[in-house]
Design an enzyme around this catalytic site. Structure first.
Site, PDB file in Angstrom:
ATOM      1  N   ARG A   3       0.663  -1.188   0.078  1.00 17.67           N
ATOM      2  CA  ARG A   3       0.013   0.004   0.046  1.00 17.67           C
ATOM      3  C   ARG A   3       0.793   1.348  -0.145  1.00 17.67           C
ATOM      4  O   ARG A   3       1.956   1.267   0.133  1.00 17.67           O
ATOM      5  CB  ARG A   3      -0.859   0.125   1.354  1.00 17.67           C
ATOM      6  CG  ARG A   3      -0.199  -0.013   2.471  1.00 17.67           C
ATOM      7  CD  ARG A   3      -1.319   0.101   3.567  1.00 17.67           C
ATOM      8  NE  ARG A   3      -0.599  -0.049   4.999  1.00 17.67           N
ATOM      9  CZ  ARG A   3      -0.983  -0.168   6.100  1.00 17.67           C
ATOM     10  NH1 ARG A   3      -2.650  -0.150   6.024  1.00 17.67           N
ATOM     11  NH2 ARG A   3      -0.428  -0.566   7.238  1.00 17.67           N
ATOM     12  N   ASN A  33      -5.055   7.410   4.232  1.00 16.94           N
ATOM     13  CA  ASN A  33      -4.837   6.602   5.340  1.00 16.94           C
ATOM     14  C   ASN A  33      -3.417   6.648   5.961  1.00 16.94           C
ATOM     15  O   ASN A  33      -2.439   6.431   4.986  1.00 16.94           O
ATOM     16  CB  ASN A  33      -4.988   5.252   5.191  1.00 16.94           C
ATOM     17  CG  ASN A  33      -4.900   4.381   6.506  1.00 16.94           C
ATOM     18  OD1 ASN A  33      -5.873   4.569   7.514  1.00 16.94           O
ATOM     19  ND2 ASN A  33      -3.657   3.480   6.897  1.00 16.94           N
ATOM     20  N   GLU A  34      -3.039   7.177   6.998  1.00 17.96           N
ATOM     21  CA  GLU A  34      -1.717   7.520   7.616  1.00 17.96           C
ATOM     22  C   GLU A  34      -0.689   7.978   6.766  1.00 17.96           C
ATOM     23  O   GLU A  34       0.204   7.350   6.213  1.00 17.96           O
ATOM     24  CB  GLU A  34      -0.911   6.299   8.021  1.00 17.96           C
ATOM     25  CG  GLU A  34      -2.042   5.743   9.238  1.00 17.96           C
ATOM     26  CD  GLU A  34      -1.316   4.427  10.012  1.00 17.96           C
ATOM     27  OE1 GLU A  34      -0.397   3.733   9.364  1.00 17.96           O
ATOM     28  OE2 GLU A  34      -1.666   4.056  11.208  1.00 17.96           O
ATOM     29  N   CYS A  59      11.330  10.837  -7.108  1.00 14.48           N
ATOM     30  CA  CYS A  59      10.804  10.560  -8.363  1.00 14.48           C
ATOM     31  C   CYS A  59      10.608  11.813  -9.400  1.00 14.48           C
ATOM     32  O   CYS A  59      11.191  12.774  -8.725  1.00 14.48           O
ATOM     33  CB  CYS A  59       9.487  10.056  -8.232  1.00 14.48           C
ATOM     34  SG  CYS A  59       8.057  11.019  -7.683  1.00 14.48           S
ATOM     35  N   GLU A  80      -7.339   4.331  15.516  1.00 13.89           N
ATOM     36  CA  GLU A  80      -7.303   2.990  15.429  1.00 13.89           C
ATOM     37  C   GLU A  80      -6.380   2.901  17.088  1.00 13.89           C
ATOM     38  O   GLU A  80      -5.487   3.350  17.262  1.00 13.89           O
ATOM     39  CB  GLU A  80      -6.173   2.591  14.483  1.00 13.89           C
ATOM     40  CG  GLU A  80      -6.812   2.632  13.116  1.00 13.89           C
ATOM     41  CD  GLU A  80      -5.744   2.388  11.971  1.00 13.89           C
ATOM     42  OE1 GLU A  80      -4.841   1.762  12.197  1.00 13.89           O
ATOM     43  OE2 GLU A  80      -6.106   2.844  10.835  1.00 13.89           O
ATOM     44  N   TRP A 101       3.616  -6.369  13.342  1.00 14.25           N
ATOM     45  CA  TRP A 101       4.507  -5.635  12.698  1.00 14.25           C
ATOM     46  C   TRP A 101       5.864  -5.291  13.358  1.00 14.25           C
ATOM     47  O   TRP A 101       6.671  -4.817  12.931  1.00 14.25           O
ATOM     48  CB  TRP A 101       3.818  -4.295  11.798  1.00 14.25           C
ATOM     49  CG  TRP A 101       3.076  -3.402  12.705  1.00 14.25           C
ATOM     50  CD1 TRP A 101       1.649  -3.559  12.743  1.00 14.25           C
ATOM     51  CD2 TRP A 101       3.613  -2.351  13.780  1.00 14.25           C
ATOM     52  NE1 TRP A 101       1.281  -2.630  13.490  1.00 14.25           N
ATOM     53  CE2 TRP A 101       2.363  -1.860  13.946  1.00 14.25           C
ATOM     54  CE3 TRP A 101       4.847  -1.868  13.724  1.00 14.25           C
ATOM     55  CZ2 TRP A 101       2.348  -0.838  15.227  1.00 14.25           C
ATOM     56  CZ3 TRP A 101       4.434  -0.859  15.092  1.00 14.25           C
ATOM     57  CH2 TRP A 101       3.320  -0.446  15.531  1.00 14.25           C
ATOM     58  N   GLU A 140      -1.896  -9.083   7.356  1.00 12.07           N
ATOM     59  CA  GLU A 140      -1.898  -8.797   8.651  1.00 12.07           C
ATOM     60  C   GLU A 140      -2.908 -10.005   9.434  1.00 12.07           C
ATOM     61  O   GLU A 140      -3.622  -9.632  10.148  1.00 12.07           O
ATOM     62  CB  GLU A 140      -3.043  -7.447   9.066  1.00 12.07           C
ATOM     63  CG  GLU A 140      -1.930  -6.349   8.453  1.00 12.07           C
ATOM     64  CD  GLU A 140      -2.543  -4.804   8.452  1.00 12.07           C
ATOM     65  OE1 GLU A 140      -3.771  -4.872   8.946  1.00 12.07           O
ATOM     66  OE2 GLU A 140      -2.062  -4.003   8.250  1.00 12.07           O
ATOM     67  N   GLN A 141      -2.543 -11.263   8.851  1.00 12.79           N
ATOM     68  CA  GLN A 141      -3.275 -12.368   9.514  1.00 12.79           C
ATOM     69  C   GLN A 141      -3.061 -12.573  11.064  1.00 12.79           C
ATOM     70  O   GLN A 141      -3.509 -13.014  11.709  1.00 12.79           O
ATOM     71  CB  GLN A 141      -2.744 -13.819   8.892  1.00 12.79           C
ATOM     72  CG  GLN A 141      -3.293 -13.688   7.308  1.00 12.79           C
ATOM     73  CD  GLN A 141      -2.418 -14.947   6.626  1.00 12.79           C
ATOM     74  OE1 GLN A 141      -2.128 -15.899   7.382  1.00 12.79           O
ATOM     75  NE2 GLN A 141      -2.494 -14.727   5.465  1.00 12.79           N
ATOM     76  N   HIS A 160      -2.562  -9.952  13.143  1.00  5.66           N
ATOM     77  CA  HIS A 160      -2.932  -8.715  13.848  1.00  5.66           C
ATOM     78  C   HIS A 160      -4.031  -9.220  14.646  1.00  5.66           C
ATOM     79  O   HIS A 160      -5.358  -9.555  13.959  1.00  5.66           O
ATOM     80  CB  HIS A 160      -3.023  -7.801  12.858  1.00  5.66           C
ATOM     81  CG  HIS A 160      -3.102  -6.415  13.708  1.00  5.66           C
ATOM     82  ND1 HIS A 160      -4.191  -6.008  14.466  1.00  5.66           N
ATOM     83  CD2 HIS A 160      -2.318  -5.415  13.561  1.00  5.66           C
ATOM     84  CE1 HIS A 160      -4.012  -4.633  14.718  1.00  5.66           C
ATOM     85  NE2 HIS A 160      -2.881  -4.409  14.296  1.00  5.66           N
TER      86      HIS A 160
HETATM   87  C1  GAL Z   1      -2.205   1.066  10.914  1.00  4.73           C
HETATM   88  C2  GAL Z   1      -3.023   1.006   9.652  1.00  4.73           C
HETATM   89  C3  GAL Z   1      -3.977   0.136   9.701  1.00  4.73           C
HETATM   90  C4  GAL Z   1      -3.131  -1.401   9.839  1.00  4.73           C
HETATM   91  C5  GAL Z   1      -2.494  -1.463  11.396  1.00  4.73           C
HETATM   92  C6  GAL Z   1      -2.081  -2.535  11.917  1.00  4.73           C
HETATM   93  O1  GAL Z   1      -0.818   1.660  10.686  1.00  4.73           O
HETATM   94  O2  GAL Z   1      -3.653   2.445   9.455  1.00  4.73           O
HETATM   95  O3  GAL Z   1      -4.516  -0.003   8.202  1.00  4.73           O
HETATM   96  O4  GAL Z   1      -2.257  -1.810   9.017  1.00  4.73           O
HETATM   97  O5  GAL Z   1      -1.637  -0.211  11.289  1.00  4.73           O
HETATM   98  O6  GAL Z   1      -1.553  -2.419  13.084  1.00  4.73           O
END
Ligand code: GAL
Length: 633
Positions: free
Chosen positions: A105, A143-144, A155, A315, A323, A363-364, A366
């Protein structure tokens, strides 16, 4: 105001037979907000121009009919694969000149005009279709921004826009050459078209060049976001938010926030502890299942200052993430504690990421609120507890703190281009100061560098502001507040040159930095009375009073009336003695909290948060592990 809970949901990941039951269960657990849509572009437009909004119409209807308020995300963080065929040069390029491929992404450059047009198109379609939909109660742009190191792209699109930006800012090439000091190493240019991006140079590029590119890259994020926010606002009266990511400082969030009604951030306390707080093995072990006791609070205070005062946690970690280098499960009680710490700092809403754990893709591993089989995961009961506590407890009412801390994204960029020693970073310095304040039991307001009115504050910290404009210097020196400057205050002009008179040049404070040094991590410079400078120190001269000295007899803290200057980067003990001295001057009472126990004062309450895995006895009271205690003042 009653605080609310939310969750992040991906209807496109699930069979639609599940939607209604999911919505019912969300309502049962106390969820008000459901954020959807931010990664769904390939389902909204599977092939160019073939728009498939029916499923989203239905999802919004199902969620809304259950009583949920929908936050609709624009899908621009995940352009579909066909987009790359259309615009092969929209892909960002890393510092080594390598394109960053499709397959995850955020694979776009903020500067690419073709991609901006595509974003404008999809956001307009969404805004037209859902702008008046009664269930759409808020929007999220993208997103972020900046996550995965995506603010800066080397680039061709960035190059074109950077040259325009420079021509706009400096007007003539002579002005730029002079401002950057390009005579040094014969780096003078004859025209803006000769200026390249500051990567792949033989040795380090001119810091003025590197800083200009960072400022440009930050401005690109601001205008990219504004493009979307303006469209949404044209069609909808619902507030527009963005979800910033913790410890990302390479664009100016204050400037992005000026175009939004709500600022929000994504809080992953345990991921951050392992990945972003800074390696401190002792703390990492002690707080492995809780997260750093100050890191979330810092961001809460920061995002209260970004934008127009409304802020959320978009979030919130509900269990192990996938991660960080190590991903343990939170201590029981932590999901509740993190939620209440956010509310105590003024968050309107805390949204748990994500509703159901994904059985596929990246993200399995997570956690979600539910397991992949839809049974309840760790966080559900704690969310219910928070729901009940919100219902029965008084509203949180935020008031101005007595201590302010100036935070400047531009200073962070300046430190990054010229750190002078390994590990030196503006964020690190400011966060250490913040931790020191929290350890003394203080509540803090973070202030943007444009602040001119310091009324109501008894103490202001302005550490590390590499470039301080005269208006800020003047506002601080004329305020009746105790102010702590240094290190590196006013150390550079706007273009990264050493100014004359020599820094910090603060009127009313006769202190001059004579010379400076960065220190090896194993060679701190101890203070006479406990504490030390680590990593960096300055040698000061001038007639201001010497309040603290290093053992080698140089001033560590100098003061004239309400103005003080610290001559380096203090360690934990060093901050404690400096901040204690500042608080005495300011007439602020302090506590001496054990690591793990933290307080946050609101208008009429004191919240105690015990981040430790053990009970803590303090001032004759016992605070249970991972607990929240509320005292009415
Ligand atoms: C954030 C992100 C989410 C998801 C999450 C996992 O950084 O906005 O989409 O990836 O981390 O911790």
């Amino acid at each position: 105001m009653k605080r609310t809970l939310g969750t992040c949901y991906y209807p496109e990941h699930w069979n639609k037979e599940l939607w209604a039951e999911d919505a019912r269960r969300m309502v049962e657990v106390g969820i008000t907000w459901v954020r959807i849509g931010e990664f769904a572009w390939s389902r909204l437009e599977p092939i160019p121009g073939d728009l498939q909004f029916d499923w989203l119409d239905e999802a919004i209807e199902v969620l809304g009919a259950a009583g949920l308020k929908v936050v609709l995300g624009t899908p621009t963080a995940t352009p579909p694969r066909w987009m790359i065929d259309r615009h092969p040069d929209m892909i960002a390029v890393d510092v080594d000149g390598q394109p960053r491929k499709f397959g995850s992404r955020r694979h776009y450059s903020f500067s690419h005009q073709g991609y901006r047009n595509e974003c404008q198109r999809i956001v307009t379609l969404l805004a037209e279709r859902y702008g008046k939909n009664p269930h759409i109660a808020a929007w999220q742009t993208d997103n972020e921004y900046g996550c995965h190191d995506t603010t800066i792209s080397y680039c061709d699109a960035a190059l074109v826009e950077f040259r325009k930006w420079l021509a706009d800012r400096y007007t003539t090439i002579e002005t730029l050459n002079t401002a950057w000091g390009n005579v040094f190493w014969s780096m003078e240019y004859n025209s803006f078209d000769q200026i390249d991006l500051p990567n792949l140079t033989v040795t380090e590029p001119n810091p003025a060049h590197a800083l200009a590119f960072r400022r440009f890259s930050s401005d690109q994020v601001v205008s990219f976001n504004k493009l979307q926010a303006d469209i949404l606002r044209e069609h909808s009266s619902s507030p527009v938010a963005h979800n910033y990511m913790g410890r990302i400082t390479d664009f100016d969030h204050f400037k992005v926030g000026d175009d939004l009604e709500i600022s929000s951030w994504d809080s992953y306390p345990m991921g951050f502890l392992e990945d972003r707080v800074g390696a401190d093995p002792k703390r990492q072990k002690a707080f492995a299942r809780q997260g750093d006791p100050d890191f979330q609070a810092f961001h809460h205070d920061l995002y209260r200052a970004v934008g127009r005062g409304r802020w959320w946690v978009m979030e919130q970690q509900p269990g192990p993430v996938n991660w960080a280098p190590y991903n343990p499960a939170p201590l029981p009680g932590m999901v509740r504690l993190w939620s209440w710490e956010a509310f105590a700092h003024g968050a309107e809403a805390v949204c748990y990421f994500r509703w159901r754990q994904a059985p596929m893709a990246q993200e399995q591993l997570h956690a979600g609120m539910l397991r992949p089989d839809s049974s309840e995961a760790q966080a559900m009961d704690e969310a219910r507890q928070v729901r009940d506590e919100i219902a029965k407890s008084p509203d949180v009412s935020i008031s101005q703190a007595r201590v302010g801390l100036v935070f400047d994204y531009d200073a962070d960029a300046a430190w990054a281009v010229q750190p002078h020693g390994e590990g030196l970073s503006y964020f690190g310095l400011v966060f250490d100061a913040y931790k020191g304040l929290r350890q003394l039991g203080l509540s803090i307001d973070i202030l943007r560098p444009e602040t001119r009115d310091f009324e109501g504050y008894d103490l202001i910290l302005a550490p590390g502001l590499m470039h301080m404009d005269d208006a800020l210097k003047q506002a601080l020196t004329l305020s009746k507040t105790q102010v702590l400057f240094g290190p590196r205050s006013g150390a550079r002009d706007q273009d990264m040159n050493i100014p004359l008179p020599l820094p910090p040049a603060i009127s009313g404070l006769d202190v001059t930095v004579d010379r400076l040094e960065s220190l090896r991590p194993d060679s701190p410079e101890a203070f006479e009375t406990g504490g030390a400078f680590t990593q960096y120190r300055e040698f000061l001269e001038g007639s201001a009073d010497i309040v603290l000295r290093t053992k080698d007899k140089f001033p560590a803290l100098m003061r004239s009336g309400q103005l003080s200057y610290v001559a380096g980067w203090p360690d934990v003990e060093g901050w404690r003695s400096i901040l204690t001295s500042m608080c005495e001057q300011a007439g602020i009472e302090t506590l001496d909290l054990p690591d793990g126990l933290r307080v946050r004062d609101t208008e009429n309450e004191r919240f105690w948060f015990n981040y430790a895995a053990e009970a803590i006895t303090y001032a004759g009271r016992v605070f249970e592990p991972a607990s929240v205690t509320r005292d009415v003042n």
